[in-house]
Design a protein around this motif. Structure first.
Motif: not given
Length: 519
Positions: A285-286, A326-327, A330-333, A468-470
């Motif tokens: 879903l995310a 995930l947040q 940079d490309n996550v709006s 944590l780092d993605y």
């Protein structure tokens, strides 16, 4: 001809009289089977007086009004509808003894929670039944008001203040939007559906894998919210292709993710399913929410994710960690918002309906430990805060709800038995059966490393858990997913523990894994 007319008339009158007689006899027999109460109504405000008037004119004679209860001295010499007003105080129960009172009705919300609890405890100690009736504004002309009088429930006695929402902020992100609610037929998801319905969304997509509850909810919504457009979707968050089609076919703006497995003992025995639904279902879903630029993704989590001692809590913590990581991209709006709260009264599998069933069956009521405590809130209360939290933050935050005072489960069991008209340990026994696998004595809302920040809503705080780092989280997710393809429960849980190092199993076969890690 005249004979025929007379005969027809006499036959008609005889049949009609017989039917009326049968109906009257049935009503008398029915009423005689129902217990009658000699009651006092709490208060002398509009709600109380309206209830008294309704009782005096009602055809249902189950409640005989004997008088009113006041907390003020100056009311004692007044009568309302010819009934006395009795001052509530230290000698109250001695004064009402000659009146043969068997019940007390609390009308509306005129008492504070503290006053209500005190009144209920003392009334139960004096073998009185306690009833409640909603405020006048919730009555309808079509109903006999006595149908609104219900025995007071344990949920009514939580020591909590009312929640005040900023409806304008909630409306801003829900009005005229398409909203997807996963787990929409469950106890939490269905209440989110009901509450979202009042904010004029363009459409609500209700996704769940449970066919019958989904159908039942659809029928309820058609009756209660005929002007709201719904689409019920039979599907499973585990199936990425199915969820992908939902996103492709609808211009979704907001996702409320409530789909999850939540029963601690069951998930402790089936960690593979926890990975499939709670972890990978959230990943599906995310990921799709970012792919389709969903505005907000609000995830329902649990206090069991904090310093987890069981697979269920650890799986929810893993899901939290993924959306937080995930947040950071940079490309996550999409704004990913996590909400974390404790036990919900009346939800499927919760302790309240479980205790009620045991009491109905004559006991015993089973408690896992005499000192176990839990935080509680009602389903509507929890869902109100979920909607409010959706208005907050820039994404990546975990919002923690003020759960009020923790409740000792032993006290809860004793009180429920008393509310049912029985005496604990005499009529209904209480047995200690030992902690279940993975169960804690107490739950926490924050991890040891977390601090909280206030928000503009006094019941909602932000837990400062460092993400944590993605890329690191993704490596762990792949390992967990691959492990779940096996049938080796210990191997699966060991991989979850690598991602969630604070996951220390309690009262579980997986405690051996912690010993190996420590070695």
């Amino acid at each position: 001809m005249p004979f025929l007319i007379v005969n027809t008339t006499v036959t008609f009158v005889a049949l009609l009289s017989f039917r009326l007689l049968v109906k009257r006899m049935y009503a008398l027999v029915s009423n005689s089977k129902q217990e009658s109460y000699n009651v006092l109504i709490v208060g002398v405000n509009d709600d109380s007086i309206a209830l008294a008037e309704a009782l005096s004119t009602s055809k249902n004679q189950n409640f005989n009004l004997a008088g009113f209860i006041s907390f003020r001295k100056d009311h004692q010499r007044i009568k309302i509808l010819g009934k006395p007003i009795i001052k509530y105080g230290s000698k109250f129960y001695d004064r009402i003894a000659p009146m043969k009172i068997t019940g007390i009705i609390i009308a509306g919300a005129q008492l504070s929670i503290t006053q209500k609890n005190e009144l209920v405890d003392k009334a139960l100690a004096n073998n009185l039944k306690i009833f409640s009736v909603p405020e006048i504004t919730q009555w309808t002309d079509k109903e006999d008001v006595t149908s609104k009088i219900k025995e007071i429930q344990i949920e009514d006695l939580l020591e909590r203040d009312a929640i005040h929402l900023d409806d304008s902020e909630i409306s801003n992100y829900l009005k005229n939007r398409i909203v997807l609610i996963t787990g929409g037929a469950g106890s939490i998801g269905s209440e989110i559906v009901r509450q979202v319905s009042s904010y004029q969304p363009e459409c609500i997509l209700i996704l769940d894998q449970a066919e019958s509850p989904l159908y039942d909810l659809e029928l309820e919504l058609k009756e209660k919210f005929p002007d709201v457009h719904y689409e019920v979707i039979l599907g499973d968050v585990r199936c990425r292709e199915r969820i992908l089609n939902v996103f492709k076919n609808h211009d979704i703006s907001v996702v409320f993710h409530a789909a999850a497995y939540k029963h601690v003992p069951m998930i402790e025995k089936n960690p593979k399913e926890a990975v499939a639904v709670n972890i990978m279902g959230t990943v599906n879903l995310a990921d799709l929410s970012t792919q389709f630029n969903i505005d907000r993704f609000v995830m329902v989590s649990t206090d069991k994710a904090v310093n987890p001692t069981n697979v269920m809590g650890a799986s929810k913590r893993a899901a939290e960690m993924y959306v937080q990581a995930l947040q950071q991209n940079d490309n996550v709006s999409t704004k990913f918002i996590t909400t974390r709260f404790g036990n919900v009264l009346g939800s499927n599998g919760s302790v309240i309906p479980y205790f009620k069933k045991q009491i109905e069956n004559g006991g015993p009521v089973t408690v896992t430990h005499q000192d176990i405590i839990r935080y509680f809130m009602t389903i509507p209360e929890a869902c109100q805060l979920v909607l409010q939290a959706g208005t907050m933050g820039n994404g990546g935050e975990i919002f923690v709800f003020d759960m009020g005072k923790p409740v000792r489960i032993m006290d809860l069991a004793e009180r429920m038995i008393k509310l049912s008209g029985f005496q604990p340990y005499q009529d209904i026994d209480i047995k200690i059966i030992g902690l279940r696998p993975g169960e804690k004595l107490y739950e926490e809302l924050l991890s040891d490393n977390s601090t909280t920040l206030p928000t503009h809503h006094k019941k909602i705080m932000i837990a400062k858990d460092k993400p944590l780092d993605y890329n690191i989280v993704c490596i762990h997710m792949e390992d967990i997913s691959n492990a779940a393809d096996s049938e080796n429960d210990s191997f699966i849980v060991s991989k979850i523990k690598q991602l969630v190092p604070e996951f220390i199993s309690k009262n579980s076969v997986f405690e051996l894994l912690d010993k190996k890690i420590n070695l």
